[in-house]
Design a protein around this motif. Structure first.
Motif, PDB file in Angstrom:
ATOM      1  N   ALA A   3    -121.329   8.535  34.757  1.00 25.21           N
ATOM      2  CA  ALA A   3    -121.403   7.603  33.625  1.00 25.21           C
ATOM      3  C   ALA A   3    -121.978   6.250  34.046  1.00 25.21           C
ATOM      4  CB  ALA A   3    -120.026   7.411  33.004  1.00 25.21           C
ATOM      5  N   ALA A  63    -125.797   6.840  32.337  1.00 23.76           N
ATOM      6  CA  ALA A  63    -125.503   5.554  31.698  1.00 23.76           C
ATOM      7  C   ALA A  63    -126.090   5.446  30.296  1.00 23.76           C
ATOM      8  CB  ALA A  63    -126.003   4.406  32.573  1.00 23.76           C
ATOM      9  N   GLU A  64    -127.146   6.182  30.031  1.00 27.34           N
ATOM     10  CA  GLU A  64    -127.751   6.130  28.698  1.00 27.34           C
ATOM     11  C   GLU A  64    -127.003   7.016  27.707  1.00 27.34           C
ATOM     12  OE1 GLU A  64    -131.830   7.142  29.167  1.00 27.34           O
ATOM     13  OE2 GLU A  64    -132.246   5.433  30.462  1.00 27.34           O
ATOM     14  N   GLU A  77    -120.566   5.688  28.076  1.00 26.00           N
ATOM     15  CA  GLU A  77    -120.108   4.357  28.455  1.00 26.00           C
ATOM     16  C   GLU A  77    -118.634   4.455  28.822  1.00 26.00           C
ATOM     17  OE1 GLU A  77    -119.531  -0.096  26.596  1.00 26.00           O
ATOM     18  OE2 GLU A  77    -120.025   1.555  25.278  1.00 26.00           O
ATOM     19  N   TYR A 136    -114.176   7.487  27.642  1.00 23.80           N
ATOM     20  CA  TYR A 136    -115.625   7.333  27.561  1.00 23.80           C
ATOM     21  C   TYR A 136    -116.050   7.299  26.112  1.00 23.80           C
ATOM     22  CZ  TYR A 136    -115.446   8.772  32.440  1.00 23.80           C
ATOM     23  OH  TYR A 136    -115.157   8.854  33.771  1.00 23.80           O
ATOM     24  N   ARG A 137    -117.186   6.658  25.884  1.00 23.94           N
ATOM     25  CA  ARG A 137    -117.783   6.668  24.553  1.00 23.94           C
ATOM     26  C   ARG A 137    -119.173   7.234  24.686  1.00 23.94           C
ATOM     27  NH1 ARG A 137    -120.148   1.872  21.162  1.00 23.94           N
ATOM     28  NH2 ARG A 137    -120.337   1.087  23.246  1.00 23.94           N
ATOM     29  N   LEU A 176    -122.900   7.570  23.709  1.00 24.30           N
ATOM     30  CA  LEU A 176    -123.870   6.635  23.132  1.00 24.30           C
ATOM     31  C   LEU A 176    -124.929   7.350  22.328  1.00 24.30           C
ATOM     32  CD1 LEU A 176    -124.356   4.316  26.203  1.00 24.30           C
ATOM     33  CD2 LEU A 176    -122.910   3.946  24.246  1.00 24.30           C
TER      34      LEU A 176
END
Length: 53
Positions: free
Chosen positions: A29, A34-35, A38, A50-51, A53
């Motif tokens: 993450a 990372a894209e 989050e 985590y979220r 994206l």
């Protein structure tokens, strides 16, 4: 990570492997994922959230 597995499946994974899996997910993450993910805060049970994206 636990939410990705059914309860009995998660509990059948050795604790050390669950910890390693969580560490790898967090590193993903922060790095190449990372894209897509989050990292958020941790739950009261010390589980990383985590979220998408």
């Amino acid at each position: 990570m636990k939410e990705l597995f059914r309860g009995f499946e998660w509990n059948r994974i050795a604790k050390g492997n669950r910890t390693k899996l969580g560490s790898m997910m967090y590193a993903y993450a922060l790095g190449e994922g990372a894209e897509a993910l989050e990292p958020l805060d941790k739950t009261p049970r010390n589980q990383q959230r985590y979220r998408k994206l």
